[in-house]
Scaffold this motif. Structure first.
Motif, PDB file in Angstrom:
ATOM      1  N   LYS A 257       0.828  -1.196   0.000  1.00  0.00           N
ATOM      2  CA  LYS A 257       0.000   0.000   0.000  1.00  0.00           C
ATOM      3  C   LYS A 257       0.862   1.245   0.000  1.00  0.00           C
ATOM      4  CE  LYS A 257      -4.464   1.392   1.810  1.00  0.00           C
ATOM      5  NZ  LYS A 257      -5.539   1.069   2.768  1.00  0.00           N
ATOM      6  N   GLY A 258       0.517   2.172  -0.888  1.00  0.00           N
ATOM      7  CA  GLY A 258       1.295   3.395  -1.012  1.00  0.00           C
ATOM      8  C   GLY A 258       2.427   3.299  -2.021  1.00  0.00           C
ATOM      9  N   ARG A 259       2.745   2.079  -2.451  1.00  0.00           N
ATOM     10  CA  ARG A 259       3.825   1.876  -3.424  1.00  0.00           C
ATOM     11  C   ARG A 259       3.316   1.288  -4.740  1.00  0.00           C
ATOM     12  NH1 ARG A 259       7.739  -1.707  -2.450  1.00  0.00           N
ATOM     13  NH2 ARG A 259       6.432  -3.066  -1.162  1.00  0.00           N
ATOM     14  N   PHE A 260       2.358   0.393  -4.652  1.00  0.00           N
ATOM     15  CA  PHE A 260       1.828  -0.281  -5.840  1.00  0.00           C
ATOM     16  C   PHE A 260       0.422   0.239  -6.140  1.00  0.00           C
ATOM     17  CE2 PHE A 260       4.260  -4.602  -5.484  1.00  0.00           C
ATOM     18  CZ  PHE A 260       5.451  -3.912  -5.364  1.00  0.00           C
ATOM     19  N   THR A 261       0.099   0.271  -7.418  1.00  0.00           N
ATOM     20  CA  THR A 261      -1.229   0.696  -7.859  1.00  0.00           C
ATOM     21  C   THR A 261      -1.737  -0.258  -8.924  1.00  0.00           C
ATOM     22  OG1 THR A 261      -0.640   3.012  -7.463  1.00  0.00           O
ATOM     23  CG2 THR A 261      -2.574   2.595  -8.823  1.00  0.00           C
ATOM     24  N   ILE A 262      -3.000  -0.605  -8.832  1.00  0.00           N
ATOM     25  CA  ILE A 262      -3.614  -1.448  -9.847  1.00  0.00           C
ATOM     26  C   ILE A 262      -4.623  -0.613 -10.628  1.00  0.00           C
ATOM     27  CG2 ILE A 262      -5.427  -2.277  -8.281  1.00  0.00           C
ATOM     28  CD1 ILE A 262      -5.216  -5.012  -9.723  1.00  0.00           C
ATOM     29  N   SER A 263      -4.701  -0.867 -11.917  1.00  0.00           N
ATOM     30  CA  SER A 263      -5.680  -0.197 -12.759  1.00  0.00           C
ATOM     31  C   SER A 263      -6.063  -1.143 -13.890  1.00  0.00           C
ATOM     32  CB  SER A 263      -5.124   1.112 -13.318  1.00  0.00           C
ATOM     33  OG  SER A 263      -3.970   0.881 -14.113  1.00  0.00           O
ATOM     34  N   ARG A 264      -7.131  -0.809 -14.589  1.00  0.00           N
ATOM     35  CA  ARG A 264      -7.558  -1.658 -15.689  1.00  0.00           C
ATOM     36  C   ARG A 264      -8.162  -0.817 -16.802  1.00  0.00           C
ATOM     37  NH1 ARG A 264     -11.605  -5.867 -13.392  1.00  0.00           N
ATOM     38  NH2 ARG A 264     -11.728  -6.467 -15.603  1.00  0.00           N
ATOM     39  N   ASP A 265      -8.070  -1.360 -18.004  1.00  0.00           N
ATOM     40  CA  ASP A 265      -8.675  -0.765 -19.185  1.00  0.00           C
ATOM     41  C   ASP A 265      -9.522  -1.859 -19.814  1.00  0.00           C
ATOM     42  OD1 ASP A 265      -9.343   0.255 -21.677  1.00  0.00           O
ATOM     43  OD2 ASP A 265      -7.427   1.240 -21.956  1.00  0.00           O
ATOM     44  N   ASN A 266     -10.813  -1.831 -19.554  1.00  0.00           N
ATOM     45  CA  ASN A 266     -11.688  -2.903 -20.043  1.00  0.00           C
ATOM     46  C   ASN A 266     -11.811  -2.903 -21.564  1.00  0.00           C
ATOM     47  OD1 ASN A 266     -12.083  -3.814 -17.449  1.00  0.00           O
ATOM     48  ND2 ASN A 266     -14.071  -2.841 -17.189  1.00  0.00           N
ATOM     49  N   ALA A 267     -11.650  -1.753 -22.179  1.00  0.00           N
ATOM     50  CA  ALA A 267     -11.703  -1.697 -23.642  1.00  0.00           C
ATOM     51  C   ALA A 267     -10.539  -2.472 -24.262  1.00  0.00           C
ATOM     52  CB  ALA A 267     -11.683  -0.250 -24.106  1.00  0.00           C
ATOM     53  N   LYS A 268      -9.432  -2.533 -23.532  1.00  0.00           N
ATOM     54  CA  LYS A 268      -8.251  -3.252 -24.020  1.00  0.00           C
ATOM     55  C   LYS A 268      -8.098  -4.614 -23.349  1.00  0.00           C
ATOM     56  CE  LYS A 268      -5.590   0.923 -25.080  1.00  0.00           C
ATOM     57  NZ  LYS A 268      -4.331   1.671 -24.822  1.00  0.00           N
ATOM     58  N   ASN A 269      -9.037  -4.952 -22.456  1.00  0.00           N
ATOM     59  CA  ASN A 269      -8.952  -6.227 -21.721  1.00  0.00           C
ATOM     60  C   ASN A 269      -7.593  -6.380 -21.046  1.00  0.00           C
ATOM     61  OD1 ASN A 269     -11.576  -7.162 -22.457  1.00  0.00           O
ATOM     62  ND2 ASN A 269     -10.765  -7.666 -24.481  1.00  0.00           N
ATOM     63  N   THR A 270      -7.147  -5.322 -20.417  1.00  0.00           N
ATOM     64  CA  THR A 270      -5.819  -5.305 -19.825  1.00  0.00           C
ATOM     65  C   THR A 270      -5.872  -4.716 -18.422  1.00  0.00           C
ATOM     66  OG1 THR A 270      -4.786  -5.078 -22.004  1.00  0.00           O
ATOM     67  CG2 THR A 270      -3.435  -4.521 -20.101  1.00  0.00           C
ATOM     68  N   VAL A 271      -5.115  -5.318 -17.529  1.00  0.00           N
ATOM     69  CA  VAL A 271      -4.963  -4.792 -16.174  1.00  0.00           C
ATOM     70  C   VAL A 271      -3.490  -4.495 -15.954  1.00  0.00           C
ATOM     71  CG1 VAL A 271      -4.736  -7.082 -15.129  1.00  0.00           C
ATOM     72  CG2 VAL A 271      -5.515  -5.162 -13.745  1.00  0.00           C
ATOM     73  N   TYR A 272      -3.223  -3.464 -15.174  1.00  0.00           N
ATOM     74  CA  TYR A 272      -1.861  -2.996 -14.965  1.00  0.00           C
ATOM     75  C   TYR A 272      -1.500  -3.023 -13.484  1.00  0.00           C
ATOM     76  CZ  TYR A 272      -2.833  -1.144 -19.609  1.00  0.00           C
ATOM     77  OH  TYR A 272      -3.200  -1.014 -20.927  1.00  0.00           O
ATOM     78  N   LEU A 273      -0.234  -3.234 -13.236  1.00  0.00           N
ATOM     79  CA  LEU A 273       0.299  -3.151 -11.889  1.00  0.00           C
ATOM     80  C   LEU A 273       1.493  -2.216 -11.929  1.00  0.00           C
ATOM     81  CD1 LEU A 273       0.633  -3.954  -8.958  1.00  0.00           C
ATOM     82  CD2 LEU A 273       1.802  -6.034  -9.685  1.00  0.00           C
ATOM     83  N   GLN A 274       1.314  -1.031 -11.392  1.00  0.00           N
ATOM     84  CA  GLN A 274       2.407  -0.056 -11.313  1.00  0.00           C
ATOM     85  C   GLN A 274       3.099  -0.233  -9.976  1.00  0.00           C
ATOM     86  OE1 GLN A 274       3.556   2.273 -13.624  1.00  0.00           O
ATOM     87  NE2 GLN A 274       5.222   2.538 -12.149  1.00  0.00           N
ATOM     88  N   MET A 275       4.377  -0.532 -10.018  1.00  0.00           N
ATOM     89  CA  MET A 275       5.148  -0.784  -8.802  1.00  0.00           C
ATOM     90  C   MET A 275       6.222   0.279  -8.661  1.00  0.00           C
ATOM     91  SD  MET A 275       5.504  -4.934  -9.013  1.00  0.00           S
ATOM     92  CE  MET A 275       6.501  -4.904 -10.487  1.00  0.00           C
ATOM     93  N   ASN A 276       6.147   1.055  -7.612  1.00  0.00           N
ATOM     94  CA  ASN A 276       7.113   2.108  -7.326  1.00  0.00           C
ATOM     95  C   ASN A 276       7.837   1.799  -6.019  1.00  0.00           C
ATOM     96  OD1 ASN A 276       6.176   3.540  -9.609  1.00  0.00           O
ATOM     97  ND2 ASN A 276       4.608   4.573  -8.376  1.00  0.00           N
ATOM     98  N   SER A 277       8.953   2.464  -5.821  1.00  0.00           N
ATOM     99  CA  SER A 277       9.732   2.296  -4.589  1.00  0.00           C
ATOM    100  C   SER A 277       9.954   0.816  -4.285  1.00  0.00           C
ATOM    101  CB  SER A 277       9.015   2.976  -3.416  1.00  0.00           C
ATOM    102  OG  SER A 277       8.814   4.345  -3.667  1.00  0.00           O
ATOM    103  N   LEU A 278      10.384   0.098  -5.274  1.00  0.00           N
ATOM    104  CA  LEU A 278      10.554  -1.342  -5.122  1.00  0.00           C
ATOM    105  C   LEU A 278      11.640  -1.694  -4.108  1.00  0.00           C
ATOM    106  CD1 LEU A 278      10.052  -2.320  -8.819  1.00  0.00           C
ATOM    107  CD2 LEU A 278       8.824  -3.358  -6.907  1.00  0.00           C
ATOM    108  N   LYS A 279      11.390  -2.791  -3.401  1.00  0.00           N
ATOM    109  CA  LYS A 279      12.315  -3.270  -2.379  1.00  0.00           C
ATOM    110  C   LYS A 279      12.767  -4.688  -2.748  1.00  0.00           C
ATOM    111  CE  LYS A 279       9.573  -0.873   1.159  1.00  0.00           C
ATOM    112  NZ  LYS A 279       8.804  -1.044   2.421  1.00  0.00           N
ATOM    113  N   PRO A 280      13.914  -5.117  -2.250  1.00  0.00           N
ATOM    114  CA  PRO A 280      14.357  -6.486  -2.529  1.00  0.00           C
ATOM    115  C   PRO A 280      13.315  -7.531  -2.131  1.00  0.00           C
ATOM    116  CG  PRO A 280      16.174  -5.217  -1.648  1.00  0.00           C
ATOM    117  CD  PRO A 280      14.957  -4.337  -1.547  1.00  0.00           C
ATOM    118  N   GLU A 281      12.561  -7.263  -1.094  1.00  0.00           N
ATOM    119  CA  GLU A 281      11.545  -8.229  -0.653  1.00  0.00           C
ATOM    120  C   GLU A 281      10.347  -8.300  -1.600  1.00  0.00           C
ATOM    121  OE1 GLU A 281      12.928  -5.775   1.173  1.00  0.00           O
ATOM    122  OE2 GLU A 281      11.425  -4.850   2.522  1.00  0.00           O
TER     123      GLU A 281
END
Length: 125
Positions: free
Chosen positions: A65-89
């Protein structure tokens, strides 16, 4: 049947960003909630984020929470996962999943009906 194909994984340094995509094909005329799960080496697969069919409801694991974001575009049948401030874990194989469900979104593996093959995300320290 719904086929899911993830893309966008790779190697990134700690603090960096990646965006994963999941493209759906097949029976996409039904309503599906979408989720992202991940499995680190030696660990069980865990829920990361989920989004309802309309996009109006999202659930996040506390660890992202606060680092990753999920979104979707139903017209493109695609879902996205934006990952920021990535950590080794965050290093894991990331899986996209579809749940036949018009309202709400599941957070358990057994709620999901279709799965992608996974994409590797490696975060170096």
């Amino acid at each position: 049947q719904v086929q899911l194909v993830e893309s966008g994984g790779g190697l990134v340094q700690a603090g960096g960003s990646l965006r994963l995509s999941c493209a759906a094909s097949g029976r996409t005329d039904s309503s599906y909630a979408m989720g992202w799960f991940r499995q680190a080496p030696g660990k069980e697969r865990e829920f990361v984020l989920g989004i309802s069919w309309s996009g109006g409801i999202t659930h996040y694991a506390a660890s992202v929470k606060g680092r990753f974001t999920i979104s979707r575009d139903n017209a493109k049948n695609t879902v996205y996962l934006q990952m920021n401030s990535l950590k080794p874990e965050d290093t894991a194989v990331y899986y996209c999943a579809a749940e036949l469900r018009r309202f709400g979104v599941g957070i358990r593996e057994d709620e999901y009906d279709y799965w992608g093959q996974g994409t590797q995300v490696t975060v170096s320290s």
